[in-house]
Design an enzyme around this catalytic site. Structure first.
Site, PDB file in Angstrom:
ATOM      1  N   ASP A 146     112.317  13.236  57.735  1.00 18.73           N
ATOM      2  CA  ASP A 146     112.754  12.552  58.946  1.00 18.73           C
ATOM      3  C   ASP A 146     111.715  11.567  59.450  1.00 18.73           C
ATOM      4  O   ASP A 146     111.973  10.817  60.385  1.00 18.73           O
ATOM      5  CB  ASP A 146     113.095  13.571  60.033  1.00 18.73           C
ATOM      6  CG  ASP A 146     114.586  13.823  60.137  1.00 18.73           C
ATOM      7  OD1 ASP A 146     115.324  13.362  59.247  1.00 18.73           O
ATOM      8  OD2 ASP A 146     115.021  14.471  61.096  1.00 18.73           O
ATOM      9  N   ASP A 451     118.844  26.893  65.123  1.00 20.77           N
ATOM     10  CA  ASP A 451     118.963  28.028  64.219  1.00 20.77           C
ATOM     11  C   ASP A 451     119.647  29.212  64.894  1.00 20.77           C
ATOM     12  O   ASP A 451     120.549  29.834  64.310  1.00 20.77           O
ATOM     13  CB  ASP A 451     117.581  28.425  63.694  1.00 20.77           C
ATOM     14  CG  ASP A 451     116.513  28.455  64.786  1.00 20.77           C
ATOM     15  OD1 ASP A 451     116.860  28.271  65.971  1.00 20.77           O
ATOM     16  OD2 ASP A 451     115.329  28.659  64.450  1.00 20.77           O
TER      17      ASP A 451
END
Length: 737
Positions: A146, A451
């Site tokens: 990223d 998550d």
């Protein structure tokens, strides 16, 4: 023939994994029942002994509210302690039944910033997961960058060359760990297991590669001649910036190409570099967006039925981890229900006494095992094996049969350039527009703790999960080695978890009727970390001020009502110590953990709480901070010596110093006034407050050293000390009414 068939059937009935309930539950249940009774008595006392107005009523009610919250949180924490169990796998049985038909595994590694997460660290993780004790042709490794950095791509290209020698070396000598950085740092242990010349050759090759990568990272550019080595370097042009660039997908090793072999002429795992398209006008959804991009890219390259995701600093420490995870998925009786298998996040740079409380030993040895017993452990964002189908939104059904052979077949007529072009189209900024990605498909968007919410959604679709904590850790990573890094990390975690709790995805709402009540409560253990901030801050400030201002807030020590307070405090503390020691902590490590719980509550969790409330009322936008994986030389040295690291004038340090100094002044001032008989009350009326204040002073001894005694650069700056003195003086102006 019948005998053979019967034997085969019997063999297939033997489980690939078993569960075993942890011992000591009878003692725990007695302890829990008596503590619960003590808590009820404490709350009853608070409710029936409210002082008159002007005699500390407001402070008393505040204490009652804090204790009520602590009681609620204690009940929530007990939900995972009632019947925890441990799992054991049988890799030999897996090999007997499935060795020739093992499924493919796609491995996702995410990095975001080459400065905070050095490329040399990233490729050590990449090389470790390429070298699993598993058929290489069934492993595909994807790196999501990223940061969109040419430095990271260059490091990955270097790793693709070095892998041709590293993988044969690992498998020839069956070495552990298979991260070259970790392996060669333990060279004294491993040197004698290999041919010395070969060991020295591989070590030199690795160090030369690492030096080239580190040199490029420090200079911020790669040698011009290197750009001619691979067509992927052409992607970086003068218009390329971190937040504004085209999508990139480059297959550095094509595992389905017969020419992609190592020095022993064995097939290499597939290796793919991915950088999503970034444009200023499009939100990229942080790590969740990166993982979803990898799910799509991998679907057109390898499409394996099992996906492992690891953070870039969490290298593989156990080459059999894939096989252990498959024991759950492939078990004939119970495997069909299991959607993901979670390994603990363990760190290899811990100090002996865990100065920053990073170990999570109790969480992994008790809480996660308890969650496992009521439907499934949490997905913690790294070290987790998923079925691909559950990440694509599949709801559990008893009739569903997994196709474990998907992705293994040979590729059709498409060449590598066509595959890259097709994959690149899947990671553009507009691809997810008006789709269910980030909602019903893939990792959830909109939450810093992507998550946790993704794991909850999987559980609510009917799937269970399994937690496994083998003797040899599956993954090892880097814990924060400074106080600032630790505070930042826990601020991010607590904020993300509280955001989930306050949303429609609160486990009590979203999970109602879908998962067990104990599992709903288990999700709230971390979901309510931030909510502990205000009660904890109140409890470490107000009783101490009451001591110096002559306002008693506890029953006098000789009163029968002091018994439940003393009992609850002592038994909870001793049982917490017992759990910590049983989980592998040292006595001093447990004590450090108590200090860090207080520090995190009044800084990380307080900031997380405030930012979450601000976000809920529209005052701030969600952000994501990358926790640095490296520290300076002096900081690292102090960390090894277990010396707390401050060194800057951050606001959180002012809070820590103020609370510590306030309690010291209150203890000295309060005891002086009691001994002088200023308050015209028996001394034992204030003894509980004096004990509480004294314990806070003792636990903060390293803070006082950092404020007044230390001379190193990691001490608390003078500006912070002066500011804390000013805030203490202001605190004494607060009336205790």
């Amino acid at each position: 023939m019948e005998t053979t068939a019967a034997a085969t059937a019997a063999e297939r009935r033997r489980p690939l994994f078993t569960t075993e309930e942890l011992g000591g539950r009878a003692v725990y249940r007695v302890q829990a029942a008596t503590v619960a009774a003590g808590i009820l008595l404490v709350l009853y006392y608070r409710a029936t002994r409210v002082p008159a107005a002007g005699e500390g009523r407001a402070a008393w009610l505040g204490m009652a509210a804090a204790e009520l919250w602590f009681a609620v949180y204690w009940v929530i924490a007990q939900s995972v302690r009632w019947r925890p169990f441990r799992r054991r796998t049988f890799r030999d049985r897996l090999a007997e039944r499935y060795e020739q038909n093992l499924p493919g595994v796609d491995i996702f590694v995410c990095t975001a910033d080459p400065q905070s997460e050095p490329p040399s660290l990233v490729i050590s993780t990449i090389l470790s997961v390429m070298a699993y004790n598993y058929p290489s042709e069934k492993i595909s490794v994807y790196l999501s960058d990223d940061g969109g950095s040419i430095l990271t791509f260059y490091a990955l290209w270097e790793a693709s060359i070095f892998a041709k020698k590293w993988l044969p070396f690992c498998k020839r000598y069956n070495i552990e760990p298979r991260s070259p950085a970790a392996y060669f740092s333990e060279s004294k242990v491993h040197h004698n297991l290999c041919i010395p010349k070969e060991w020295a050759l591989i070590k030199n090759l690795y160090e030369e590669m690492r030096e080239r990568i580190d040199t490029a990272t420090m200079s911020g550019k790669i040698p011009e001649e290197m750009k001619l080595k691979h067509k992927g370097f052409d992607e970086w042009n003068s218009d390329f910036t971190l937040k504004n660039h085209q999508p990139i997908v480059q297959i550095l090793i094509d595992g389905k190409n017969r020419n992609a072999i190592d020095d022993d002429r064995n097939v290499l795992p597939t290796m793919v570099y991915v950088a999503r398209e970034k444009r200023p006008q499009y939100h990229h959804n942080f790590k969740a967006g990166a993982l979803n991009a990898l799910i799509r890219v991998s679907s057109v390259i390898s499409d394996s039925p099992v996906i492992l995701n690891v953070d870039c600093d969490m290298y593989s420490n156990n080459s059999d981890s894939i096989r252990d995870a498959l024991c759950f998925f492939l078990d004939e009786e119970m495997g069909q229900k299991i959607g993901f298998v979670q390994y603990p996040q363990i760190f290899n740079n811990m100090t002996q006494n865990d100065i920053y409380g990073n170990s999570f030993n109790v969480s992994y040895h008790v809480e996660m095992c308890g969650l496992d017993s009521v439907g499934g452990c949490l997905y913690i964002g790294t070290g987790c094996f998923h079925r691909r189908e559950i990440l694509c939104g599949r709801i559990f059904s008893k009739d569903y049969k997994e196709n474990w052979n998907r992705g293994i077949k040979e590729r059709g007529k498409e060449n590598i350039n066509e595959i890259e072009e097709k994959a690149t189209s899947l990671v553009t900024c507009t691809y997810e527009h008006r789709t269910q990605w980030g909602n019903d498909i893939g990792v959830k968007y909109g939450f810093p703790a992507e998550d946790i919410i993704t794991g909850l959604a999987i559980h609510c679709r009917g799937w269970e999960s399994a937690f496994i904590n083998p003797k040899r850790a599956a993954f090892l990573g880097l814990a924060p080695s400074t106080l600032a890094q630790n505070i930042l990390q826990h601020k991010r975690w607590s904020e993300g978890n509280l955001t989930i709790f306050l949303s429609k995805y609160c486990s009590f709402l979203f999970g109602h009727g879908k998962i067990k009540l104990q599992l709903q409560m288990g999700y709230c253990i971390c979901g309510l970390w931030a909510a502990n901030s205000l009660p904890t801050l109140y409890y470490v400030v107000i009783p101490s001020l009451g001591l110096v201002k002559g306002t008693p807030l506890f029953p006098q020590i000789m009163s029968p009502w002091a018994t439940p307070f003393i009992y609850v405090f002592c038994v909870k503390t001793l049982y917490g110590l017992y759990e910590a020691l049983l989980s592998g902590d040292t006595l001093k490590g447990w004590w450090n953990g108590q200090r860090m719980w207080m520090v995190k509550s009044i800084t990380s969790y307080l900031y997380g709480f405030i930012d979450t409330i601000r976000k809920c009322v529209g005052m701030s936008k969600m952000s994501f901070e990358v926790t640095a994986k490296v520290s300076g030389h002096d900081e690292a040295k102090r960390y090894e010596q277990e010396i707390l690291e401050f060194g800057s004038s951050s606001p959180e340090y002012v809070i820590i110093a103020t609370v510590a100094l306030l309690n010291f002044v209150c203890l000295v001032g309060g005891l002086s006034q009691i001994m002088a008989g200023v308050w015209n009350m028996p001394w034992n009326v204030f003894l509980p407050q004096a004990i509480l204040c004294g314990m806070i002073v003792i636990i903060n001894m390293p803070i006082y050293e950092a404020m007044f005694l230390r001379k190193d650069n990691g001490r608390i700056p003078t500006a912070v000390t002066l500011a804390s003195i000013g805030f203490v003086m202001l605190a004494f102006l607060v009336p205790i009414v």
